[in-house]
Write a protein that holds these residues in place. Structure first.
Motif, PDB file in Angstrom:
ATOM      1  N   UNK A 192       0.786  -1.230   0.000  1.00 20.25           N
ATOM      2  CA  UNK A 192       0.000   0.000   0.000  1.00 20.25           C
ATOM      3  C   UNK A 192       0.818   1.280   0.000  1.00 20.25           C
ATOM      4  N   UNK A 193       2.064   1.204  -0.480  1.00 15.43           N
ATOM      5  CA  UNK A 193       2.934   2.384  -0.590  1.00 15.43           C
ATOM      6  C   UNK A 193       3.063   3.094   0.772  1.00 15.43           C
ATOM      7  N   UNK A 194       3.553   2.341   1.759  1.00 11.23           N
ATOM      8  CA  UNK A 194       3.707   2.877   3.116  1.00 11.23           C
ATOM      9  C   UNK A 194       5.177   3.133   3.409  1.00 11.23           C
ATOM     10  N   UNK A 195       5.499   4.383   3.674  1.00 10.47           N
ATOM     11  CA  UNK A 195       6.874   4.745   4.032  1.00 10.47           C
ATOM     12  C   UNK A 195       7.082   4.484   5.523  1.00 10.47           C
ATOM     13  N   UNK A 196       8.133   3.720   5.847  1.00 11.19           N
ATOM     14  CA  UNK A 196       8.424   3.462   7.267  1.00 11.19           C
ATOM     15  C   UNK A 196       8.841   4.758   7.956  1.00 11.19           C
ATOM     16  N   UNK A 197       8.626   4.810   9.263  1.00 18.00           N
ATOM     17  CA  UNK A 197       9.033   6.010   9.994  1.00 18.00           C
ATOM     18  C   UNK A 197      10.536   6.029  10.214  1.00 18.00           C
ATOM     19  N   UNK A 356      -5.699  -0.217  -1.145  1.00 22.33           N
ATOM     20  CA  UNK A 356      -6.807   0.706  -1.430  1.00 22.33           C
ATOM     21  C   UNK A 356      -6.347   1.979  -2.136  1.00 22.33           C
ATOM     22  N   UNK A 357      -5.105   1.980  -2.620  1.00 21.07           N
ATOM     23  CA  UNK A 357      -4.570   3.211  -3.214  1.00 21.07           C
ATOM     24  C   UNK A 357      -4.321   3.063  -4.713  1.00 21.07           C
ATOM     25  N   UNK A 358      -4.348   4.201  -5.400  1.00 23.35           N
ATOM     26  CA  UNK A 358      -3.866   4.255  -6.778  1.00 23.35           C
ATOM     27  C   UNK A 358      -2.359   4.420  -6.668  1.00 23.35           C
ATOM     28  N   UNK A 359      -1.634   3.549  -7.352  1.00 22.95           N
ATOM     29  CA  UNK A 359      -0.169   3.585  -7.228  1.00 22.95           C
ATOM     30  C   UNK A 359       0.459   4.116  -8.512  1.00 22.95           C
ATOM     31  N   UNK A 360       1.336   5.090  -8.346  1.00 21.15           N
ATOM     32  CA  UNK A 360       2.033   5.689  -9.484  1.00 21.15           C
ATOM     33  C   UNK A 360       3.511   5.312  -9.447  1.00 21.15           C
ATOM     34  N   UNK A 361       3.986   4.754 -10.546  1.00 19.52           N
ATOM     35  CA  UNK A 361       5.398   4.362 -10.678  1.00 19.52           C
ATOM     36  C   UNK A 361       5.882   4.729 -12.079  1.00 19.52           C
ATOM     37  N   UNK A 362       5.841   6.009 -12.433  1.00 21.35           N
ATOM     38  CA  UNK A 362       6.212   6.375 -13.803  1.00 21.35           C
ATOM     39  C   UNK A 362       7.697   6.156 -14.074  1.00 21.35           C
ATOM     40  N   UNK A 363       8.054   6.159 -15.343  1.00 23.82           N
ATOM     41  CA  UNK A 363       9.469   6.087 -15.720  1.00 23.82           C
ATOM     42  C   UNK A 363      10.202   7.262 -15.075  1.00 23.82           C
TER      43      UNK A 363
END
Ligand SMILES: *Cc1c(COP(=O)(O)O)cnc(C)c1O
Length: 393
Positions: A192-197, A356-363
């Motif tokens: 879910x694209x979660x950045x650790x603290x 539950x997220x839209x994930x963006x991973x563009x070039x």
């Protein structure tokens, strides 16, 4: 359904739910399907096509190697393999590299290294985080801290324990079952694209160093410039013992790498591990081209593009929040993420989901104007699908 789609549905194992699109060619972040429809790509084949589709410099580098030698086996020396290992070590601070073909395999090598390292101390358990994703092989499946992936594939490979990202939990688990290693993603991708603290990361790095526990950072998705540094851990000034990477490393060819730090550089010896295809010279030539171009200027561009995306999407009705780092971002939306992605495809923009997220991973080198067009379409789609405003009215 086109003929290709019918064939795929009939003959491919049912492991993927396909989007109704057959991509036939591309140039950078522009893709075309078999109907001649054009798309802007915000997914890069799940963070794989670091410089987009059919990048001319990258294509030339792999074509050149293909014209020389496509495979030798790891029984012989090969220039692109040796040079890539040197580049990865010099730029990561690690000392040795094992090459494989995928992220899961890169993690398998890390797990085997941790087991051999721990064996003489009688430790074999590896702690991973809840909500993590480390791959689909049997060991990496056990490492993956999400029950949904485990269902139907029991019994799990033993030797893994899932914890929350709290240093107190890691301490408690280590007191019960002495740990050989802790494996983490700095930004959980599939989870879910979660950045650790930052605080947890630093405390974990200190705890691992103090207790002689290996710190393994899974950079399969976050690596290779994705977060605005070559590897995500370099944003935080911590030093792992093992780094794994794959996805974007060779820009679209299969390649996995397990980078071994000082503590474990000599743990594996001849015969301990191997891979027939691992470190394929063509993949390595592609990776050398990609890494050469991930320089300070490109990384600054990644961070600028992150800022652009955040600016365009912040405050858009239907957007709850934005998570992640660099060009690995999760957009939490009020309308279901899958609906947003489906409608974006109809509007000519390809993006992904993560939970539950839209994930963006563009070039990494997506043109700013293309990024802006694509993100504005995404914003429009989210706004249109958001019905909370109508209900409030
Ligand atoms: C994709 C991914 C993997 C698995 O990589 P494969 O190449 O599909 O085996 C492992 N870890 C992370 C963090 C990933 O994002």
């Amino acid at each position: 359904m086109s003929e290709i789609q019918t064939l795929a549905e009939k003959y491919l194992a049912n492991t993927y739910q396909h989007f109704p699109v057959s991509i036939v060619r591309g140039a950078g972040s522009h893709l075309w399907d078999d109907q001649g429809r054009e798309y802007l790509d915000l997914g890069s084949g799940i963070a794989v096509n670091s410089f987009g589709i059919a990048d001319p410099q990258w294509s030339a580098a792999i074509a050149d190697q293909l014209g020389k030698v496509q495979h030798t086996s790891n029984l012989y020396y090969s220039e692109p393999v040796a040079r890539l290992a040197q580049t990865l070590c010099e730029r990561s601070g690690m000392e040795k590299v094992f090459f494989s073909n995928s992220g899961a395999e890169a993690n398998e090598c890390a797990i085997k290294t941790a087991r051999k390292f721990g064996a003489e101390k009688g430790r074999f358990t590896i702690a991973t985080l809840h909500n993590s994703f480390h791959g689909r092989t049997l060991a990496t499946l056990a490492a993956t801290g999400q029950d949904i992936f485990h269902q139907d594939f029991l019994p799990l490979t033993p030797g893994f324990v899932a914890v929350d990202p709290e240093i107190s939990e890691v301490c408690v688990v280590h007191a019960q079952t002495p740990l050989a290693a802790v494996m983490i993603e700095i930004v959980q991708g599939e989870g879910g694209v979660n950045l650790l603290e930052l605080e947890f990361l630093q405390a974990l790095a200190d705890f691992c160093a103090e207790k002689d526990i290996l710190l393994i950072i899974d950079e399969v998705q976050t690596g290779n410039g994705r977060t605005g540094a070559l590897f995500a851990y370099q944003n935080f000034g911590i030093t792992p013992d093992i780094v794994t990477t794959a996805k974007g490393l060779a820009g679209g060819l299969p390649l996995g790498a397990t980078l071994l730090g000082k503590k474990v550089a000599h743990v594996l010896s001849a015969g301990d591990h191997g891979s027939t295809f691992g470190g394929n010279p063509v993949s390595c030539a592609g990776a050398l081209n990609i890494l050469q171009r991930i320089d300070d200027q490109l990384l600054a561009g990644v961070r600028e593009k992150e800022a652009l995306i955040r600016r365009e999407l912040t405050g858009v009705p239907g957007v709850r929040g934005i998570s992640g780092m660099g060009l690995m971002l999760g957009i939490e939306t009020i309308p279901p993420a899958a609906d947003v992605v489906a409608k974006c495809i109809q509007r000519g923009v390809l993006c992904l989901t993560a939970k539950n997220k839209v994930r963006l991973l563009p070039a990494l080198n997506i043109e700013t104007s293309d990024l802006l067009s694509a993100v504005r379409i995404l914003a429009e789609v989210i706004r249109e699908l958001d019905t909370t405003l109508d209900q409030a009215a």
